[in-house]
Design an enzyme around this catalytic site. Structure first.
Site, PDB file in Angstrom:
ATOM      1  N   TYR A 101       0.810  -0.808  -0.156  1.00 61.48           N
ATOM      2  CA  TYR A 101      -0.022  -0.008   0.425  1.00 61.48           C
ATOM      3  C   TYR A 101       0.850   1.262   0.155  1.00 61.48           C
ATOM      4  O   TYR A 101       1.521   1.411   0.180  1.00 61.48           O
ATOM      5  CB  TYR A 101      -1.413  -0.227   1.101  1.00 61.48           C
ATOM      6  CG  TYR A 101      -2.175  -1.028   1.297  1.00 61.48           C
ATOM      7  CD1 TYR A 101      -3.022  -0.477   0.675  1.00 61.48           C
ATOM      8  CD2 TYR A 101      -1.679  -2.579   1.238  1.00 61.48           C
ATOM      9  CE1 TYR A 101      -4.484  -1.221   1.005  1.00 61.48           C
ATOM     10  CE2 TYR A 101      -2.892  -3.429   1.267  1.00 61.48           C
ATOM     11  CZ  TYR A 101      -4.310  -2.381   0.860  1.00 61.48           C
ATOM     12  OH  TYR A 101      -5.624  -4.153   0.799  1.00 61.48           O
ATOM     13  N   GLU A 102       0.321   2.724  -0.969  1.00 63.59           N
ATOM     14  CA  GLU A 102       1.352   3.568  -0.423  1.00 63.59           C
ATOM     15  C   GLU A 102       1.897   4.207   0.650  1.00 63.59           C
ATOM     16  O   GLU A 102       2.212   5.214   0.234  1.00 63.59           O
ATOM     17  CB  GLU A 102       0.172   4.456  -1.289  1.00 63.59           C
ATOM     18  CG  GLU A 102       0.682   5.840  -1.836  1.00 63.59           C
ATOM     19  CD  GLU A 102      -0.118   6.612  -2.650  1.00 63.59           C
ATOM     20  OE1 GLU A 102      -0.042   8.092  -2.760  1.00 63.59           O
ATOM     21  OE2 GLU A 102      -1.364   6.328  -3.205  1.00 63.59           O
ATOM     22  N   SER A 103       0.910   4.127   1.641  1.00 59.65           N
ATOM     23  CA  SER A 103       1.573   4.146   2.962  1.00 59.65           C
ATOM     24  C   SER A 103       3.128   4.003   3.286  1.00 59.65           C
ATOM     25  O   SER A 103       3.542   4.141   4.411  1.00 59.65           O
ATOM     26  CB  SER A 103       0.544   4.187   4.045  1.00 59.65           C
ATOM     27  OG  SER A 103      -0.307   3.289   3.896  1.00 59.65           O
ATOM     28  N   GLY A 104       3.417   3.412   2.795  1.00 57.04           N
ATOM     29  CA  GLY A 104       4.541   2.317   3.062  1.00 57.04           C
ATOM     30  C   GLY A 104       4.656   1.135   3.915  1.00 57.04           C
ATOM     31  O   GLY A 104       5.730  -0.060   4.398  1.00 57.04           O
ATOM     32  N   GLY A 143      -1.110   7.934  -5.686  1.00 55.35           N
ATOM     33  CA  GLY A 143       0.354   7.533  -6.544  1.00 55.35           C
ATOM     34  C   GLY A 143      -0.042   6.991  -8.085  1.00 55.35           C
ATOM     35  O   GLY A 143       0.768   6.192  -8.945  1.00 55.35           O
TER      36      GLY A 143
END
Length: 252
Positions: free
Chosen positions: A51-54, A132
């Protein structure tokens, strides 16, 4: 298969089946996340959700409400910074599949998640924006798109190009220097569209149970092409439906 199912359930199951076990998948929130988590709970337990949050290797026990949902970090193999996600993992082409949705898609798999109507400064509707998605569409080795099909969402011309699919046709991705292959499937409630190998125009190749070519063409904002004999998707199994409904119940 004995359980009745909806068109949305068929779409989600069809999208989940497109994810292979062991692949690394950059997941968007919403329908892509539902399908990815369904795949991990059924045929693809080794699917790596990013996921884009890391969060790398997230294994949420319920559907996340956003990329910032704490359940993603709590269940991830690793949590890294957002710049590292993009600069080290995504942009160099280390992620197999990008899984996206959108408000609009056109015949070449370009996506709009920015504005509807008017212009950018004064739109009729301002959407959540790019996030993203442009980088995912550009750099993942391949892209899957999942969207409900209607003339409002499958349009001849986007109101805004947020994420590039095949641009204006074959050769545009290469001319733009984009690393990934681009969209390989668009999974909808009526069937599956895939790029024509010669033109990259989205073409109907598979139909959902009970759907027809005429229905799909009526739901597209351009003259949708179809292969001579689209195959019919296998209906959801009882197991797929049970797992999907259990997942969706976690956020209802």
């Amino acid at each position: 298969m004995t359980t009745e199912f909806t068109a949305d359930e068929m779409m989600t199951v069809g999208a989940a089946r497109s994810l292979r076990d062991g692949a690394a998948c950059f997941v968007g929130i919403g329908l892509p996340s539902t399908a990815a988590n369904l795949a991990r709970r059924t045929h693809a337990p080794g699917l790596v959700l990013i996921y884009e949050s890391g969060t790398l290797g997230a294994k949420p026990d319920r559907l996340p409400l956003s990329i910032g949902d704490g359940v993603l970090a709590d269940t991830a193999d690793s949590v890294i910074s957002v710049p590292e996600i993009f600069n080290y993992w995504l942009q160099p082409g280390r992620i197999d599949i990008g899984f996206l949705g959108g408000a609009q898609v056109d015949r070449f798999g370009n996506i709009n998640t920015t504005v509807i109507g008017g212009d950018y400064a004064d739109p009729k509707v301002r959407l959540p924006g790019a996030g993203g998605a442009p980088e995912i569409a550009a750099s993942c080795r391949e892209v899957l798109i999942v969207m409900r099909m209607s003339p409002r969402s499958f349009v001849d011309r986007l109101d805004f190009v947020t994420s590039v699919g095949y641009g204006t046709g074959k050769g545009d991705r290469e001319a733009l220097g984009l690393r990934g292959r681009g969209p390989v499937k668009v999974i909808t409630d009526l069937g599956v569209l895939e790029p024509d190998p010669d033109t990259c125009e989205l073409t109907l190749t598979q139909l959902s149970p009970g759907a027809t070519v005429e229905q799909a063409r009526a739901a597209a904002g351009w003259p949708l092409k179809a292969v001579d004999a689209p195959t019919e998707l296998a209906p959801p199994s009882d197991t797929e439906l049970a797992v999907l409904r259990e997942l969706k119940a976690t956020i209802e």
